[in-house]
Write a protein that holds these residues in place. Structure first.
Motif, PDB file in Angstrom:
ATOM      1  N   GLY A 384       0.848  -1.197   0.000  1.00  0.00           N
ATOM      2  CA  GLY A 384       0.000   0.000   0.000  1.00  0.00           C
ATOM      3  C   GLY A 384       0.879   1.241   0.000  1.00  0.00           C
ATOM      4  O   GLY A 384       2.103   1.159  -0.019  1.00  0.00           O
ATOM      5  N   LEU A 385       0.224   2.388   0.011  1.00  0.00           N
ATOM      6  CA  LEU A 385       0.945   3.659  -0.018  1.00  0.00           C
ATOM      7  C   LEU A 385       1.070   4.183   1.409  1.00  0.00           C
ATOM      8  O   LEU A 385       0.072   4.262   2.134  1.00  0.00           O
ATOM      9  CB  LEU A 385       0.158   4.649  -0.888  1.00  0.00           C
ATOM     10  CG  LEU A 385       0.869   5.931  -1.297  1.00  0.00           C
ATOM     11  CD1 LEU A 385       2.161   5.641  -2.071  1.00  0.00           C
ATOM     12  CD2 LEU A 385      -0.061   6.804  -2.142  1.00  0.00           C
ATOM     13  N   HIS A 386       2.283   4.543   1.803  1.00  0.00           N
ATOM     14  CA  HIS A 386       2.544   4.938   3.188  1.00  0.00           C
ATOM     15  C   HIS A 386       3.169   6.326   3.242  1.00  0.00           C
ATOM     16  O   HIS A 386       3.968   6.677   2.382  1.00  0.00           O
ATOM     17  CB  HIS A 386       3.517   3.952   3.846  1.00  0.00           C
ATOM     18  CG  HIS A 386       2.981   2.556   3.908  1.00  0.00           C
ATOM     19  ND1 HIS A 386       2.279   2.078   4.997  1.00  0.00           N
ATOM     20  CD2 HIS A 386       3.022   1.547   2.998  1.00  0.00           C
ATOM     21  CE1 HIS A 386       1.919   0.827   4.761  1.00  0.00           C
ATOM     22  NE2 HIS A 386       2.359   0.485   3.560  1.00  0.00           N
ATOM     23  N   PRO A 387       2.850   7.079   4.302  1.00  0.00           N
ATOM     24  CA  PRO A 387       3.555   8.349   4.500  1.00  0.00           C
ATOM     25  C   PRO A 387       4.927   8.084   5.097  1.00  0.00           C
ATOM     26  O   PRO A 387       5.158   7.030   5.696  1.00  0.00           O
ATOM     27  CB  PRO A 387       2.667   9.088   5.513  1.00  0.00           C
ATOM     28  CG  PRO A 387       1.982   7.999   6.282  1.00  0.00           C
ATOM     29  CD  PRO A 387       1.841   6.821   5.341  1.00  0.00           C
ATOM     30  N   ILE A 388       5.782   9.047   4.948  1.00  0.00           N
ATOM     31  CA  ILE A 388       7.077   8.903   5.606  1.00  0.00           C
ATOM     32  C   ILE A 388       6.873   9.070   7.118  1.00  0.00           C
ATOM     33  O   ILE A 388       5.962   9.761   7.565  1.00  0.00           O
ATOM     34  CB  ILE A 388       8.077   9.946   5.057  1.00  0.00           C
ATOM     35  CG1 ILE A 388       9.508   9.519   5.355  1.00  0.00           C
ATOM     36  CG2 ILE A 388       7.847  11.328   5.637  1.00  0.00           C
ATOM     37  CD1 ILE A 388      10.368   9.500   4.169  1.00  0.00           C
ATOM     38  N   ASP A 389       7.715   8.401   7.862  1.00  0.00           N
ATOM     39  CA  ASP A 389       7.713   8.497   9.314  1.00  0.00           C
ATOM     40  C   ASP A 389       7.998   9.961   9.713  1.00  0.00           C
ATOM     41  O   ASP A 389       8.988  10.545   9.258  1.00  0.00           O
ATOM     42  CB  ASP A 389       8.846   7.555   9.748  1.00  0.00           C
ATOM     43  CG  ASP A 389       9.045   7.511  11.217  1.00  0.00           C
ATOM     44  OD1 ASP A 389       8.177   7.990  11.926  1.00  0.00           O
ATOM     45  OD2 ASP A 389      10.092   6.978  11.633  1.00  0.00           O
ATOM     46  N   THR A 390       7.130  10.548  10.530  1.00  0.00           N
ATOM     47  CA  THR A 390       7.311  11.976  10.853  1.00  0.00           C
ATOM     48  C   THR A 390       8.593  12.219  11.663  1.00  0.00           C
ATOM     49  O   THR A 390       9.213  13.270  11.542  1.00  0.00           O
ATOM     50  CB  THR A 390       6.109  12.545  11.638  1.00  0.00           C
ATOM     51  OG1 THR A 390       5.831  11.666  12.723  1.00  0.00           O
ATOM     52  CG2 THR A 390       4.880  12.691  10.781  1.00  0.00           C
ATOM     53  N   ALA A 391       8.997  11.227  12.470  1.00  0.00           N
ATOM     54  CA  ALA A 391      10.245  11.403  13.223  1.00  0.00           C
ATOM     55  C   ALA A 391      11.432  11.452  12.260  1.00  0.00           C
ATOM     56  O   ALA A 391      12.413  12.181  12.489  1.00  0.00           O
ATOM     57  CB  ALA A 391      10.421  10.254  14.212  1.00  0.00           C
ATOM     58  N   ALA A 392      11.316  10.708  11.156  1.00  0.00           N
ATOM     59  CA  ALA A 392      12.406  10.720  10.174  1.00  0.00           C
ATOM     60  C   ALA A 392      12.468  12.062   9.449  1.00  0.00           C
ATOM     61  O   ALA A 392      13.551  12.587   9.169  1.00  0.00           O
ATOM     62  CB  ALA A 392      12.215   9.578   9.164  1.00  0.00           C
ATOM     63  N   GLU A 393      11.293  12.622   9.160  1.00  0.00           N
ATOM     64  CA  GLU A 393      11.263  13.983   8.566  1.00  0.00           C
ATOM     65  C   GLU A 393      12.001  14.959   9.469  1.00  0.00           C
ATOM     66  O   GLU A 393      12.830  15.748   9.016  1.00  0.00           O
ATOM     67  CB  GLU A 393       9.823  14.493   8.501  1.00  0.00           C
ATOM     68  CG  GLU A 393       9.021  14.153   7.324  1.00  0.00           C
ATOM     69  CD  GLU A 393       7.629  14.788   7.441  1.00  0.00           C
ATOM     70  OE1 GLU A 393       6.985  14.880   6.428  1.00  0.00           O
ATOM     71  OE2 GLU A 393       7.177  15.189   8.538  1.00  0.00           O
ATOM     72  N   ALA A 394      11.661  14.904  10.762  1.00  0.00           N
ATOM     73  CA  ALA A 394      12.272  15.832  11.717  1.00  0.00           C
ATOM     74  C   ALA A 394      13.789  15.599  11.788  1.00  0.00           C
ATOM     75  O   ALA A 394      14.575  16.545  11.867  1.00  0.00           O
ATOM     76  CB  ALA A 394      11.638  15.651  13.094  1.00  0.00           C
ATOM     77  N   GLU A 395      14.173  14.334  11.734  1.00  0.00           N
ATOM     78  CA  GLU A 395      15.617  13.992  11.779  1.00  0.00           C
ATOM     79  C   GLU A 395      16.353  14.622  10.588  1.00  0.00           C
ATOM     80  O   GLU A 395      17.420  15.208  10.742  1.00  0.00           O
ATOM     81  CB  GLU A 395      15.728  12.460  11.738  1.00  0.00           C
ATOM     82  CG  GLU A 395      17.128  11.923  11.694  1.00  0.00           C
ATOM     83  CD  GLU A 395      17.129  10.401  11.425  1.00  0.00           C
ATOM     84  OE1 GLU A 395      16.074   9.752  11.565  1.00  0.00           O
ATOM     85  OE2 GLU A 395      18.204   9.891  11.049  1.00  0.00           O
ATOM     86  N   VAL A 396      15.739  14.512   9.396  1.00  0.00           N
ATOM     87  CA  VAL A 396      16.385  15.059   8.193  1.00  0.00           C
ATOM     88  C   VAL A 396      16.477  16.578   8.302  1.00  0.00           C
ATOM     89  O   VAL A 396      17.530  17.179   8.035  1.00  0.00           O
ATOM     90  CB  VAL A 396      15.600  14.649   6.920  1.00  0.00           C
ATOM     91  CG1 VAL A 396      16.109  15.396   5.696  1.00  0.00           C
ATOM     92  CG2 VAL A 396      15.696  13.140   6.702  1.00  0.00           C
ATOM     93  N   ALA A 397      15.378  17.209   8.714  1.00  0.00           N
ATOM     94  CA  ALA A 397      15.377  18.674   8.796  1.00  0.00           C
ATOM     95  C   ALA A 397      16.395  19.161   9.832  1.00  0.00           C
ATOM     96  O   ALA A 397      17.134  20.122   9.592  1.00  0.00           O
ATOM     97  CB  ALA A 397      13.981  19.175   9.134  1.00  0.00           C
ATOM     98  N   ALA A 398      16.456  18.480  10.982  1.00  0.00           N
ATOM     99  CA  ALA A 398      17.405  18.887  12.028  1.00  0.00           C
ATOM    100  C   ALA A 398      18.844  18.736  11.536  1.00  0.00           C
ATOM    101  O   ALA A 398      19.698  19.594  11.780  1.00  0.00           O
ATOM    102  CB  ALA A 398      17.176  18.061  13.291  1.00  0.00           C
ATOM    103  N   LEU A 399      19.079  17.656  10.811  1.00  0.00           N
ATOM    104  CA  LEU A 399      20.425  17.416  10.265  1.00  0.00           C
ATOM    105  C   LEU A 399      20.828  18.553   9.322  1.00  0.00           C
ATOM    106  O   LEU A 399      21.937  19.094   9.403  1.00  0.00           O
ATOM    107  CB  LEU A 399      20.407  16.068   9.520  1.00  0.00           C
ATOM    108  CG  LEU A 399      21.654  15.681   8.738  1.00  0.00           C
ATOM    109  CD1 LEU A 399      22.808  15.401   9.692  1.00  0.00           C
ATOM    110  CD2 LEU A 399      21.376  14.435   7.882  1.00  0.00           C
TER     111      LEU A 399
END
Ligand SMILES: NC(=O)c1ccc[n+]([C@@H]2O[C@H](COP(=O)([O-])OP(=O)(O)OC[C@H]3O[C@@H](n4cnc5c(N)ncnc54)[C@H](O)[C@@H]3O)[C@@H](O)[C@H]2O)c1
Length: 437
Positions: A384-399
């Motif tokens: 199925g179609l899944h959203p990206i993990d929101t914690a991973a989004e935050a990790e990328v942005a913080a990086l």
């Protein structure tokens, strides 16, 4: 920042891209340490230019086997050859090619049996679900890069036809809010400005078309259309927006642009440049080609096949003359003949006639792709179609905040249990505070 096509040799351009993608490298290092991709086959289907080549090399450093597919029209042949010479399997032409070349290469990368795909436009995922179903036996999942790729996947998922988990990377905030909005807006507007720049093209017969003072009609006001409008206006264009979603049309008006409700609107008579930012087939139909005035320039920022109805124009007797490699004059079968100019043969102007999006946003998009691959390997997602993990989004942005700006992400303490405020007395959150102190 852009890489100038042809400025140096392909190896130098790949090396330059490699040095300018710190977030991608940091996440590739993590993946390498975790061993999650070691020995896995990762197929990458993206426009093949230096940044994609650098991504493929970073993926290979994680211990994955990597292959890259790219269509003829989206391939820089020198980059394809240079990447192949560095030992990455390349299913893309190192020279001229045709539609059959694309079909053979797409089938070829699927027959190589990737475990994971980074797809763009869901071309390979759709091929795997139709003419190459055997691929699904080994394919563990995919990550989709763009809006026009997510749309068919939404339909397939709703019909229960999607047999693998796919992460909608396009919808991650670290992708759409930056790549679609800022990167594509900037790169498309600058590509159009370059193609129309009289200084860059001395001796041409096309009327001078500076961005400043010109009237641009932007069709579609999603993130890409918003970015195009914003960057064109910043360079002095007067922007009109045509958007079929009334909420987005209203947003365009609030953002300070003129809004037209159909191509019959009298303001369409004033347009110098039309940009389709929809990713929808035949957005610029024969009616609009016929409606705009002589010498109007038409370009695509979205980038699906036939976003401009050049097939209809051809069938209706329009003739085409190539003026420059990325600029063609289309003449209507009328007397006197009216000419409109089409950029990049109606392909996405930033990657067909320039070198795609700025590397800073592609670093962010690729970093998001890498956390999506990690999620696919780690989380055992259902088809199925899944959203990206929101914690991973935050990790990328913080990086990226830390790498590019030297800032760590804001750390405001919250009550982890009831962050929404439900634990507070019902009377809190009034607009005007009545302090009891
Ligand atoms: N060139 C690039 O590098 C690049 C990068 C990212 C995305 N894209 C592509 O750009 C396209 C747009 O992306 P997005 O994220 O903004 O999509 P989106 O779906 O959020 O926005 C598209 C908008 O176009 C409107 N629209 C569709 N058909 C229309 C019509 N005929 N007339 C008026 N409005 C119409 C829709 O209502 C929608 O608001 C997609 O195809 C996407 O894949 C290109």
């Amino acid at each position: 920042m852009f890489v100038t096509p042809g400025a140096d040799n392909a190896d130098d351009r790949i090396d330059w891209a490699w040095t300018a993608m710190p977030a991608t490298h940091a996440l590739a290092d993590d993946l390498s340490g975790s061993g999650l991709l070691r020995g896995r086959r990762v197929g990458v289907s993206l426009v093949l230019e230096p940044k994609t080549a650098a991504l493929a090399l970073a993926l290979r450093d994680t211990g994955a086997e990597v292959a890259v597919f790219s269509a003829v029209s989206e391939t820089d042949p020198a980059v394809a050859e240079a990447l192949s010479a560095r030992g990455v399997r390349v299913f893309a032409p190192g020279g001229a090619g045709s539609a059959e070349t694309d079909a053979d290469n797409a089938a070829g990368i699927l027959d190589w049996h990737p475990d994971l795909l980074i797809d763009d436009g869901s071309h390979l995922v759709r091929l795997a679900h139709t003419e190459r179903r055997g691929t699904l036996e080994t394919l563990r999942g995919a990550a989709e890069e763009t809006t026009s790729g997510v749309r068919p996947l939404v339909e397939m998922a709703a019909e229960g036809e999607l047999r693998i988990p796919v992460i909608a990377v396009n919808d991650a905030r670290t992708k759409g809010l930056f790549d679609n909005l800022h990167g594509t807006g900037q790169s498309c507007v600058l590509a159009i400005a370059d193609l129309l720049d009289p200084v860059e093209n001395p001796g041409r017969t096309l009327p001078r078309r500076d961005v400043i003072g010109a009237v641009w009609l932007v069709i579609g006001y999603g993130p890409v259309g918003q970015g195009v409008a914003r960057h064109a206006a910043a360079l002095g264009a007067q922007v009109l927006v045509l958007e079929r979603d009334p909420v987005r049309a209203l947003a365009a008006a609030h953002d300070g642009y003129g809004v037209v409700s159909s191509i019959a609107d009298p303001e369409v008579d004033t347009v110098d440049v039309v940009v389709s930012a929809t990713g929808v087939w035949h957005t610029v139909g024969l009616d609009l080609l016929t409606r705009v005035r002589e010498d109007t320039v038409i370009a695509v920022a979205g980038g699906i096949d036939d976003e401009i109805a050049l097939d209809d124009a051809h069938a209706a007797g329009w003739t085409v003359r190539r003026v420059e490699p990325d600029l063609s004059a289309w003449s209507a079968p009328a007397t006197p003949a009216k000419i409109v100019y089409v950029l990049a043969d109606g392909g996405g102007v930033n990657y067909t006639a320039a070198e795609g999006n700025p590397i800073e946003v592609m670093d962010l998009s690729f970093a998001t792709q890498l956390v999506a691959l990690r999620q696919l390997c780690r989380d055992g997602l259902e088809p199925g179609l899944h959203p990206i993990d929101t914690a991973a989004e935050a990790e990328v942005a913080a990086l990226v905040l830390e790498q590019r700006m030297g800032r760590t992400a804001v750390d405001i303490p919250t009550d982890p249990g009831r962050v929404g405020g439900a634990a507070q007395h019902w009377s809190t959150h009034r607009y005007r505070s009545e302090s009891s102190v």
